[in-house]
Each structure stands twice: as C-alpha cells, then as structure tokens.
Motif scaffolding. Sequence first.
Motif, PDB file in Angstrom:
ATOM      1  N   ALA A  19      23.407  41.521 -36.490  1.00  0.00           N
ATOM      2  CA  ALA A  19      24.108  42.220 -35.414  1.00  0.00           C
ATOM      3  C   ALA A  19      25.596  41.958 -35.503  1.00  0.00           C
ATOM      4  O   ALA A  19      26.036  40.952 -36.069  1.00  0.00           O
ATOM      5  N   LYS A  20      26.368  42.865 -34.909  1.00  0.00           N
ATOM      6  CA  LYS A  20      27.820  42.742 -34.895  1.00  0.00           C
ATOM      7  C   LYS A  20      28.278  42.169 -33.563  1.00  0.00           C
ATOM      8  O   LYS A  20      28.816  42.864 -32.716  1.00  0.00           O
ATOM      9  N   GLU A  21      27.980  40.875 -33.386  1.00  0.00           N
ATOM     10  CA  GLU A  21      28.408  40.107 -32.215  1.00  0.00           C
ATOM     11  C   GLU A  21      27.964  40.774 -30.902  1.00  0.00           C
ATOM     12  O   GLU A  21      28.788  41.111 -30.051  1.00  0.00           O
ATOM     13  N   LEU A  22      26.666  40.936 -30.751  1.00  0.00           N
ATOM     14  CA  LEU A  22      26.112  41.542 -29.541  1.00  0.00           C
ATOM     15  C   LEU A  22      25.699  40.458 -28.547  1.00  0.00           C
ATOM     16  O   LEU A  22      25.408  39.322 -28.909  1.00  0.00           O
ATOM     17  N   SER A  23      25.625  40.846 -27.292  1.00  0.00           N
ATOM     18  CA  SER A  23      25.259  39.894 -26.244  1.00  0.00           C
ATOM     19  C   SER A  23      23.762  39.612 -26.251  1.00  0.00           C
ATOM     20  O   SER A  23      22.966  40.348 -26.844  1.00  0.00           O
ATOM     21  N   GLU A  24      23.380  38.531 -25.566  1.00  0.00           N
ATOM     22  CA  GLU A  24      21.964  38.174 -25.451  1.00  0.00           C
ATOM     23  C   GLU A  24      21.178  39.278 -24.752  1.00  0.00           C
ATOM     24  O   GLU A  24      20.026  39.553 -25.119  1.00  0.00           O
ATOM     25  N   GLU A  25      21.796  39.939 -23.777  1.00  0.00           N
ATOM     26  CA  GLU A  25      21.099  40.999 -23.045  1.00  0.00           C
ATOM     27  C   GLU A  25      20.783  42.183 -23.947  1.00  0.00           C
ATOM     28  O   GLU A  25      19.680  42.751 -23.900  1.00  0.00           O
ATOM     29  N   VAL A  26      21.760  42.557 -24.778  1.00  0.00           N
ATOM     30  CA  VAL A  26      21.542  43.687 -25.696  1.00  0.00           C
ATOM     31  C   VAL A  26      20.464  43.337 -26.722  1.00  0.00           C
ATOM     32  O   VAL A  26      19.589  44.159 -27.031  1.00  0.00           O
ATOM     33  N   MET A  27      20.491  42.113 -27.249  1.00  0.00           N
ATOM     34  CA  MET A  27      19.505  41.697 -28.247  1.00  0.00           C
ATOM     35  C   MET A  27      18.099  41.657 -27.639  1.00  0.00           C
ATOM     36  O   MET A  27      17.132  42.125 -28.253  1.00  0.00           O
ATOM     37  N   LEU A  28      17.990  41.116 -26.447  1.00  0.00           N
ATOM     38  CA  LEU A  28      16.678  41.062 -25.798  1.00  0.00           C
ATOM     39  C   LEU A  28      16.178  42.472 -25.492  1.00  0.00           C
ATOM     40  O   LEU A  28      14.984  42.773 -25.679  1.00  0.00           O
ATOM     41  N   GLY A  29      17.078  43.346 -25.066  1.00  0.00           N
ATOM     42  CA  GLY A  29      16.686  44.729 -24.806  1.00  0.00           C
ATOM     43  C   GLY A  29      16.185  45.416 -26.061  1.00  0.00           C
ATOM     44  O   GLY A  29      15.242  46.218 -26.015  1.00  0.00           O
ATOM     45  N   ALA A  30      16.809  45.106 -27.202  1.00  0.00           N
ATOM     46  CA  ALA A  30      16.373  45.698 -28.465  1.00  0.00           C
ATOM     47  C   ALA A  30      14.977  45.224 -28.842  1.00  0.00           C
ATOM     48  O   ALA A  30      14.151  46.004 -29.342  1.00  0.00           O
ATOM     49  N   VAL A  31      14.697  43.944 -28.618  1.00  0.00           N
ATOM     50  CA  VAL A  31      13.363  43.411 -28.926  1.00  0.00           C
ATOM     51  C   VAL A  31      12.308  44.084 -28.049  1.00  0.00           C
ATOM     52  O   VAL A  31      11.230  44.478 -28.532  1.00  0.00           O
ATOM     53  N   VAL A  32      12.617  44.229 -26.766  1.00  0.00           N
ATOM     54  CA  VAL A  32      11.670  44.872 -25.854  1.00  0.00           C
ATOM     55  C   VAL A  32      11.468  46.338 -26.243  1.00  0.00           C
ATOM     56  O   VAL A  32      10.341  46.862 -26.238  1.00  0.00           O
ATOM     57  N   PHE A  33      12.558  47.014 -26.612  1.00  0.00           N
ATOM     58  CA  PHE A  33      12.487  48.414 -27.042  1.00  0.00           C
ATOM     59  C   PHE A  33      11.587  48.551 -28.276  1.00  0.00           C
ATOM     60  O   PHE A  33      10.748  49.464 -28.365  1.00  0.00           O
ATOM     61  N   ALA A  34      11.748  47.636 -29.225  1.00  0.00           N
ATOM     62  CA  ALA A  34      10.921  47.666 -30.439  1.00  0.00           C
ATOM     63  C   ALA A  34       9.457  47.341 -30.118  1.00  0.00           C
ATOM     64  O   ALA A  34       8.536  47.919 -30.713  1.00  0.00           O
ATOM     65  N   HIS A  35       9.242  46.431 -29.174  1.00  0.00           N
ATOM     66  CA  HIS A  35       7.863  46.088 -28.809  1.00  0.00           C
ATOM     67  C   HIS A  35       7.134  47.276 -28.190  1.00  0.00           C
ATOM     68  O   HIS A  35       5.957  47.526 -28.471  1.00  0.00           O
ATOM     69  N   ASP A  36       7.845  48.032 -27.365  1.00  0.00           N
ATOM     70  CA  ASP A  36       7.229  49.219 -26.769  1.00  0.00           C
ATOM     71  C   ASP A  36       6.795  50.214 -27.843  1.00  0.00           C
ATOM     72  O   ASP A  36       5.717  50.821 -27.750  1.00  0.00           O
ATOM     73  N   ALA A  37       7.642  50.380 -28.888  1.00  0.00           N
ATOM     74  CA  ALA A  37       7.272  51.278 -29.989  1.00  0.00           C
ATOM     75  C   ALA A  37       6.109  50.702 -30.788  1.00  0.00           C
ATOM     76  O   ALA A  37       5.224  51.444 -31.242  1.00  0.00           O
ATOM     77  N   SER A  38       6.086  49.380 -30.946  1.00  0.00           N
ATOM     78  CA  SER A  38       5.007  48.738 -31.709  1.00  0.00           C
ATOM     79  C   SER A  38       3.653  48.926 -31.037  1.00  0.00           C
ATOM     80  O   SER A  38       2.625  49.039 -31.712  1.00  0.00           O
ATOM     81  N   LYS A  39       3.634  48.951 -29.723  1.00  0.00           N
ATOM     82  CA  LYS A  39       2.371  49.152 -29.000  1.00  0.00           C
ATOM     83  C   LYS A  39       1.738  50.497 -29.374  1.00  0.00           C
ATOM     84  O   LYS A  39       0.516  50.588 -29.544  1.00  0.00           O
ATOM     85  N   LYS A  40       2.572  51.525 -29.525  1.00  0.00           N
ATOM     86  CA  LYS A  40       2.043  52.846 -29.888  1.00  0.00           C
ATOM     87  C   LYS A  40       1.488  52.830 -31.319  1.00  0.00           C
ATOM     88  O   LYS A  40       0.488  53.491 -31.613  1.00  0.00           O
ATOM     89  N   ILE A  41       2.149  52.073 -32.192  1.00  0.00           N
ATOM     90  CA  ILE A  41       1.664  51.960 -33.566  1.00  0.00           C
ATOM     91  C   ILE A  41       0.336  51.216 -33.593  1.00  0.00           C
ATOM     92  O   ILE A  41      -0.584  51.570 -34.351  1.00  0.00           O
ATOM     93  N   VAL A  42       0.217  50.194 -32.768  1.00  0.00           N
ATOM     94  CA  VAL A  42      -1.054  49.465 -32.658  1.00  0.00           C
ATOM     95  C   VAL A  42      -2.175  50.412 -32.243  1.00  0.00           C
ATOM     96  O   VAL A  42      -3.285  50.383 -32.800  1.00  0.00           O
ATOM     97  N   ASP A  43      -1.893  51.284 -31.284  1.00  0.00           N
ATOM     98  CA  ASP A  43      -2.903  52.255 -30.847  1.00  0.00           C
ATOM     99  C   ASP A  43      -3.284  53.203 -31.978  1.00  0.00           C
ATOM    100  O   ASP A  43      -4.469  53.572 -32.131  1.00  0.00           O
ATOM    101  N   THR A  62       6.219  35.872 -24.552  1.00  0.00           N
ATOM    102  CA  THR A  62       6.583  36.913 -23.593  1.00  0.00           C
ATOM    103  C   THR A  62       8.093  37.101 -23.526  1.00  0.00           C
ATOM    104  O   THR A  62       8.873  36.296 -24.044  1.00  0.00           O
ATOM    105  N   GLU A  63       8.485  38.146 -22.817  1.00  0.00           N
ATOM    106  CA  GLU A  63       9.901  38.439 -22.635  1.00  0.00           C
ATOM    107  C   GLU A  63      10.593  37.327 -21.855  1.00  0.00           C
ATOM    108  O   GLU A  63      11.742  36.967 -22.141  1.00  0.00           O
ATOM    109  N   GLU A  64       9.903  36.748 -20.906  1.00  0.00           N
ATOM    110  CA  GLU A  64      10.497  35.678 -20.096  1.00  0.00           C
ATOM    111  C   GLU A  64      10.868  34.473 -20.957  1.00  0.00           C
ATOM    112  O   GLU A  64      11.958  33.907 -20.821  1.00  0.00           O
ATOM    113  N   ILE A  65       9.969  34.090 -21.873  1.00  0.00           N
ATOM    114  CA  ILE A  65      10.242  32.936 -22.732  1.00  0.00           C
ATOM    115  C   ILE A  65      11.420  33.237 -23.651  1.00  0.00           C
ATOM    116  O   ILE A  65      12.297  32.384 -23.867  1.00  0.00           O
ATOM    117  N   MET A  66      11.477  34.442 -24.185  1.00  0.00           N
ATOM    118  CA  MET A  66      12.590  34.803 -25.058  1.00  0.00           C
ATOM    119  C   MET A  66      13.912  34.764 -24.313  1.00  0.00           C
ATOM    120  O   MET A  66      14.945  34.348 -24.866  1.00  0.00           O
TER     121      MET A  66
END
Length: 778
Positions: free
Chosen positions: A193-217, A517-521
């Motif tokens: 990443a190009k010096e992004l905040s913790e909030e942006v990074m966590l949001g990206a992980v959550v965004f990717a997880h939502d897409a991964s759930k559809k792939i799992v299905d 979970t997201e809380e632990i991250m």
Amino acid sequence: MFDIKRSTMDLGGKTLTLETGRVARQADGAVIATLGETVVLCAVTAARSVKEGQDFFPLTVHYQEKYSAAGRIPGGFFKRERGATEKETLVSRLIDRPIRPLFPEGFYNEINVIAQVLSYDGENEPDIVAMIAASAALTISGVPFMGPIGAARVGYQNGEYILNPTLEQVKEGDLDLVVAATGDAVMMVESEAKELSEEVMLGAVVFAHDASKKIVDCIIDLAEQAAKDPWELAPVADQSAAKKKLKTLIGKDLTAAYKLTDKQARQNAINDARTKARDAFADLKESDPAQYLGTLKLVKKLEAEIVRTAILKDGRRIDGRDTKTVRPIEAMVHFLPRAHGSALFTRGETQAICTTTLGTKDAEQMIDGLNGLHYERFMLHYNFPPYSVGEVGRFGAPGRREVGHGKLAWRALNPVLPSKDEFPYTIRVLSDITESNGSSSMATVCGGSLSMMDAGVPLKRPVSGIAMGLILEGKDYAVISDILGDEDHLGDMDFKVAGTSAGITSLQMDIKIAGITEEIMKVALAQANEGRAHILGEMAKALGETRTELSAHAPRIETFTIDKSKIREVIGTGGKVIREIVATTGAKVDIDDEGVIKVSSSDPAQIEAAVNWIKGLVEEAEVGKIYNGKVVNLVDFGAFVNFMGGKDGLVHVSEIRNERVEKVADVLSEGQEVKVKVLEVDPRGKVRLSMRVVDQETGAELEDTRPAREPREGGDRGPRGPRRDGGDRGPRGEGGDRGPRRDGGDRGPRRDRGDRPRREESKEDGGNAGLPSFITDN
C-alpha cells in the motif's frame, strides 16, 4: 465420454467459471478455473496411507506459469519451463498458507496441489484464479479439507475499492491487497500500500472477505454436483492418560523453563524436559512407534497450554513483557566502511545486518514472465543462515521461506522509494539475519530503511515494521506486540504490519486456526500502530533523515536530455562513437529512445569528461562564444582545432596571433590545449575560429587591437585609357565600317578575309610589330 460439471459467478464485472470432469480425470480432484481469458488448471492428488514414522503433514503446492499461455517461447538455452521463478514461488506460498490450517490435526497423508496457467489474457492475474481453482479441487477431491476458501484481489483508487483490478489499475492505484477467507473468517492477507490508514486497510480486507464469501458459494455449488465421497478418517485415539502422565512428569520443568528470559537458557531447559519425556516412554518406541510419536507430540501441546494460559490469565509473556511492550532496540548505521550504505538493527534477540548497494541501469534485474521482459530497479534479498538460531543446517541457495520474507520486506519499502527521475540508481538491499528470535522480516524492513538512508537514497519517510501475535481461546483473546519465536509457534496468528508515520505500506497475516474476526483485526492494527511509532523513534536515534551525500564508493549519475534527432550522432555508426566515449573516459553511458542520457562513474572527472564530450557532439557552435579546444591537425594556412567533442573548426594563420606567423608549426603543435573564439559559422556548418582575441591563460576575451585593413589607393580603377601602342587597328578584313573607336577616332572600313595577309607574309612585312620578341624571334 466426459461428465462435465460447471459453476459460474460474476467477479468484478467478469465471469468466473469453474469446470471439472473434462481434464485430469485420474487426479483426486481437478478443476479448470476461467476468468476472462485467463485459464488455470489445478489438480490435487493425495496418498492413501501415511509413511511409517511420519509425524508431520506433507502438503506441497506447486504453481507454474506456462509461457505458451501468453503465446511466448521461454528464453535461455533450454527453451522450456524449468525451476520455479520468484513469482511462482510466491504464488505457491499464497495458495499454501490459507489451506494448510484447514486440514484436521493428526492428518499426515501426503498431498500434492499443482496449479498450471494454461492461458493468460494480460488483464486478469492468474494468482487469484489459481487460489480459487486449488480450493475447488480440494473441496471436490474427498480429502478432509475443512474449506472451501475464496480469494480476491482489491485495489484502491480515488477513495473507492476495486474488486479484481487490472494490472494498470493496480499500478495507478494506492493498494494491491490479496485476501483468502472461508465463509466465516479471514485466513490470509498479503498487501502493498501507498501509506494508507488502518481504517482503509481494514475496510479493504472486509471488502475482499465479502467477495470471497460469494466465491465460496460458487465452489460449494460445484461440489454439490461433482464432489467425491469424503475420506473416512480413523478415530482419534484418547491420549488423556498420556497427557496427564506427561504433565506430572515434566509440567513443572516446562513452567520453570518458560520463565527464563534468555532464549538459549530457555531452549536448554525445554530440551532437558523433552529428553526426560522420551526416556519415560522409551518402551513404546519398539512396541508401538505410532503411539510413541503421538505421545511425544503431546509435549508441544503441554508447552502451548503453559504459555497461552500465562498470557491470557496473567498478561505475562515468556520474556516477562506485557502484551504491548516492544523489546529493547539498538540501531546503528555506517556499520560497514566500504558498503554504500549499511545498518545493524537489533531488537531483543533478533538481529539483521542490512546493506544497500547503488548501481547503474545495466545492473537492473531482468525478469522474464507471462507479461514479457521487464526490468526491476529495486531488489531486496533476505538470507537466514542456520547459525542465526544456533543450529547446524543447510547453507546455500534461498528456500521458499527466504524468498517470501524478502518479498514482504520489498513490499514494505517499495512505496517510499523515489521515482526513477528523482533518483536514477538501481538499488539492492541485502539482509543477513545474524540472530533470530521472532520477526526477522520486520528487522529487515527497519534495517533496510536505515541502510538506504545511510546510502543517500531519498526515501519519502523512514519505514518500520512489527509482528503481532494472537492467543485465542473461545471468546477470550489477547493480541501481543513484537512476538518471540516461541510465541509465533505456540500462538494462533502471525500478523505483520509495516509502514511510515503517514500510514501502512505492507500488511501480511497468516492464521493457524479457522480464521479471525474483524474485531480482532481492528485491535491488532491499532496496537501495531503504537508499536511502529515506538520503533520509528528508536530508529531516528541512529539516523533521523537521509544523508545528502552519497558514499565516496558509490557511482555518481548525471542525467540530461538531448534532442532525439541527435541520438545517432552520440551513438555513431554501429555504436562506434558511444563505445569510444566509454573507452576513453571510463564512464558508463546509457541513452534511451527519448534522448535521456545517463552518465555514471564513481570518479566525477570521468563523468565530466563524458558529459562534455556528448554535449560537444550535439551542441551547435555559438558565434562569439569562447571554448576550450585541442589542436588536431596543422596545415600551411592554419590549424584545425577540436573544440566541441567531435566538432572541428579552422584557426587561420592570421588568427593565431596579432603579429605575423610565418610557420604554424613554430607556434602550435598537435594535441596542444588552446582556447578559441567562434568568429563565424557558414551555411555549410564550417566554423572559423580565432586564438588571438582570447587570453590563452585565463580564457578571457581580449580586445581586438589589430587595425582594420585600409582600402586600395585610387579607389575604383576608372577607364582603361588608350591602347598601349596608341595605333589604329585599321580596317577589318571585310572592309565594312566598324563604327567609331571608344576614343572617338574612325576605325576605317573592314577588309575582306581574302585580302588578309597570310601568317608567313605578315612576318615579312612587319605584321608582327608590337609582339614580344620571344614570340617573333625565329
């Protein structure tokens, strides 16, 4: 012939297709995954029995890129795919890391996962497709895999997340993040990443997880059509009695050992306890080897219970720290006198010697892959010799672990590097781990940052890194900062965060349980931010900012641009001119198609000589300007002087000195250094020079004291006047009137040609009157 089953879904605006039943039907599970026109085949095979005496899980993942996938023929002598490239090694690890924790404990059957790229469209990266294909192949194979997992790449540009970005979008954006996850939790994260905040990074992980759930299905849908019957596993033996006996036998010894803060002393005490356990169960070694190995593995579980309980219940760690304290740090720069930049970074019992070497363009690494040839100007190499952990072992070429750790540090430092225009050097960072007790890759990040600053590389900001750990028991958990090696082995997570004071540059996470979970991250990222800030402060004590001067041993590079039409003049026919420049000056010269020239050498005088030579080749002579030159040829009428690299001009004999010069060789000699002024450049490009109006000592222009040339006496010639003999020509041969003479007299009639006397007759009658004697004398 084929019983084909398919499952499809939309992934980032493109269709993802999973197919089985057509190819590799003899494998336990085989899936062809297609995204766009990128196609990956993944086949899974598993051994039906466990090798005797084996007490570990032999999972092997191989990822291979076929050059034919991109319509290319491999380079090199053999012209075929051979050993794994760095990228193939890294993608193999990307696949391995999230699937390994999803096999049951005690499962020791050998498993091969082989992913091969069969088609590549240049837009959809095959690594994500290979991860999905591997998950699908394992899910339908029948092996005890507690998946499936999905995988997604996320970019970030203009404040928005992009699912499945193209290579161009990743390059232009601020984030390249890969996530693998089950339907419930994240298993693995890898990012730059190009010096992004913790909030942006966590949001990206959550965004990717939502897409991964559809792939799992999507994978589950394929499995419902084509999955093989699951393997029947042998029931797990009850080892409670053996565990109780071990706890009674060595429990106190292990508890005492893990209170020792020194690593070597702790390891010696633990080894003594293990030896005690082996001796107590020696009778099983012959009678029941499998049970003997299983009993000894309980020692590790007993160790985990002791360490994890102390952290969760008491908040006390192995070396006596609390969960947030970072180990003592000692950093120093310019550790090695001849290296361009060096640093020794020590954090507790983890230590790295990092060096930075600067090179020219020809030192760039050439990388051949599906996208064709490209060149990498930043390299980071990580070495982990066995002595760093006090062991005897193999020493040689780097393994997968070394390649992966080096790439993680590379991702952490790459975003803060200056552009090629700002700093045209090739950069190589070398990290040699000399001591290791947890997070040597983050020591490489810190030491690498310091060594580049010591070398004069103008980083945007210093970078630090920290490894976080996790102890999770039910709903209770503890996030720990700057983990030790034992805390890594006995814990549930290895979470590495690197970045600057402005934000995160790299994030890597490996989970050893079924996900977090997201809380632990969120807690881990916030705690890592505090740790990184502390480490940056300690690094600043050694070197707070980049050095303004390069090492005396580093090459210097001077960059300038010429008109593209002049490139051929610098290169010359067949490269003759540029080779002569390099051979004569000793400097390296690189020129690109846009006319950008880079001249490099560790000797500034060599650079100056080469730059002046090149500028002389392309510069136009300026009338009135004074130049330094060298006499290259003497002629009777003057001397030819080379004054602009390959450009010569003539100093006429009259322009050498104010006084008369009889012989040029008396005043000048070939090879003599002179100073000349450009007097004139004619339309054909010929240059007229002067030495006499330039002070040959100082190069200053002198006043021209030579008087101007006077005009001829009498001015214009005027009329010619009468003929020299003053006589009349007489009549012409034809006798006609020829008109009046110019002096006003009458010419008389012309004579006929027949009346004109012959030449012989004219001699007799004095017709030769007025001719010179040397003509008339016989």
